[in-house]
Motif scaffolding. Sequence first.
Motif, short mmCIF file in Angstrom:
data_model
loop_
_atom_site.label_atom_id
_atom_site.label_comp_id
_atom_site.label_asym_id
_atom_site.label_seq_id
_atom_site.Cartn_x
_atom_site.Cartn_y
_atom_site.Cartn_z
N ASN A 188 -3.58 6.95 4.26
CA ASN A 188 -4.48 6.64 2.77
C ASN A 188 -4.06 5.12 2.79
O ASN A 188 -4.65 4.35 1.85
N SER A 189 -3.12 4.70 3.52
CA SER A 189 -2.45 3.09 2.93
C SER A 189 -3.01 2.02 4.12
O SER A 189 -2.66 1.07 3.67
N ASP A 193 -10.25 7.76 6.31
CA ASP A 193 -10.21 8.37 5.06
C ASP A 193 -11.40 9.16 5.15
O ASP A 193 -12.61 8.66 5.10
N HIS A 205 -0.31 12.01 4.51
CA HIS A 205 -0.90 11.88 3.06
C HIS A 205 -0.33 10.16 2.62
O HIS A 205 -1.04 9.82 1.57
N ILE A 206 0.61 9.87 3.16
CA ILE A 206 0.98 8.35 2.78
C ILE A 206 0.40 7.27 3.61
O ILE A 206 -0.26 6.06 3.33
N SER A 241 1.72 8.87 -6.04
CA SER A 241 0.37 9.55 -6.16
C SER A 241 0.76 11.07 -6.23
O SER A 241 1.59 11.63 -5.97
N HIS A 288 -1.30 13.47 -4.97
CA HIS A 288 -1.47 14.48 -3.92
C HIS A 288 0.06 14.15 -2.68
O HIS A 288 0.18 15.12 -2.17
N VAL A 289 0.64 13.27 -2.91
CA VAL A 289 1.80 13.01 -2.27
C VAL A 289 3.10 13.99 -2.87
O VAL A 289 3.73 14.77 -2.03
N SER A 346 1.14 -1.30 0.12
CA SER A 346 0.02 0.01 0.09
C SER A 346 0.96 1.17 0.05
O SER A 346 0.36 2.21 -0.66
N ILE A 347 1.86 1.12 0.69
CA ILE A 347 2.87 2.38 0.90
C ILE A 347 3.59 2.74 -0.54
O ILE A 347 3.68 3.68 -1.10
N GLU A 372 2.53 1.77 -3.34
CA GLU A 372 1.46 2.15 -4.66
C GLU A 372 0.87 3.71 -4.40
O GLU A 372 0.63 4.46 -5.09
N THR A 373 1.25 4.01 -3.00
CA THR A 373 0.73 5.56 -2.42
C THR A 373 1.72 6.73 -3.05
O THR A 373 1.51 7.84 -3.05
#
Length: 309
Positions: free
Chosen positions: A228-229, A302, A224-225, A204, A206-207, A197-198, A200-201
């Motif tokens: 969301n993960s 979230d 932000h990371i 992004s 927004h990051v 998950s980290i 993939e985020t």
Amino acid sequence: MIWYIARRLLQMIPVFLGATLIIYLLTFYTSGDPILTLAGDKPISPAVEQRLREQYNLDKPVLVQWLIYLGNVVTLDLGVGFNGRSISEQIAQAFPTTFKLALIAVAVETTFGIIAGVIAGLRKGTFIDTTLLMLSLLLIATPTFVIGFVAQFVLGVKLGIAPINVGRDPSWENLLVPGFVLGAVSFAYVLRLTRTSIAETVPSDHVRTATAKGLSRGGVVSRHILRNSLIPVVTFIGADLGALMGGAIVTERIFNVPGIGTLLFKSINDGESPLVVSLVTLMVIIFLLSNLVVDLLYGVLDPRIRYGK
């Protein structure tokens, strides 16, 4: 939120009824005649057999038995087992021990799994990432009883820093090693879920935007990371709590922990069908409630998730 919780609780009712019915049917139909099992090799007179069947409602149709059992669950009076002991008292004595053991395991998998997963995800493709992935794969591939015996031998026999058996003193200190063993495999899964998950985020939009605005690296990771993960990780941990409560049989047997797992193992061997059904029903309730808590945590992790009426 209140309407959502009420709706979820109503949805749990048919799930609970269906699960308990299946458990009841499987337990009483696959274990043979409980009265004959109770008598063993000794002959039993027809009068005594009839009295026992009436005492345990075995003279009634199975659906009627199930409805009577549901009424006992609602009143928290589960009756008496074939051994003459109160089922509620037996569960009340064993449940706190297994609950403490499961809490230690969840704390281990959550704390160490998320930390290791964040480190591996932020350093994807590096030596640290590869090492942590290999460690997680090793733990997943190793059976729990092997991990338990190794921990027991090294920490208890060789180093003497932990008790070999918990026995009659299921304190937090004595449950630490069994808790680590119970949470070892789940730690590996949490690590891999968090790492994926980290990773993939991180790329992004927004990051990248938060980083471009000058937010500190720690702020970007935490706000932000990581936040969301965590949804898939929280989903796994919530479901795993119920699995740990019911799956602690091997760990409890290795370390002689007087918990639900040991009680369930003993009740199956002794043919204690009423106790087996009650223990599995308890696992179903824990699993349903833990999943409800997980769903409520989604909105905290979230902000885009809202619970409508």
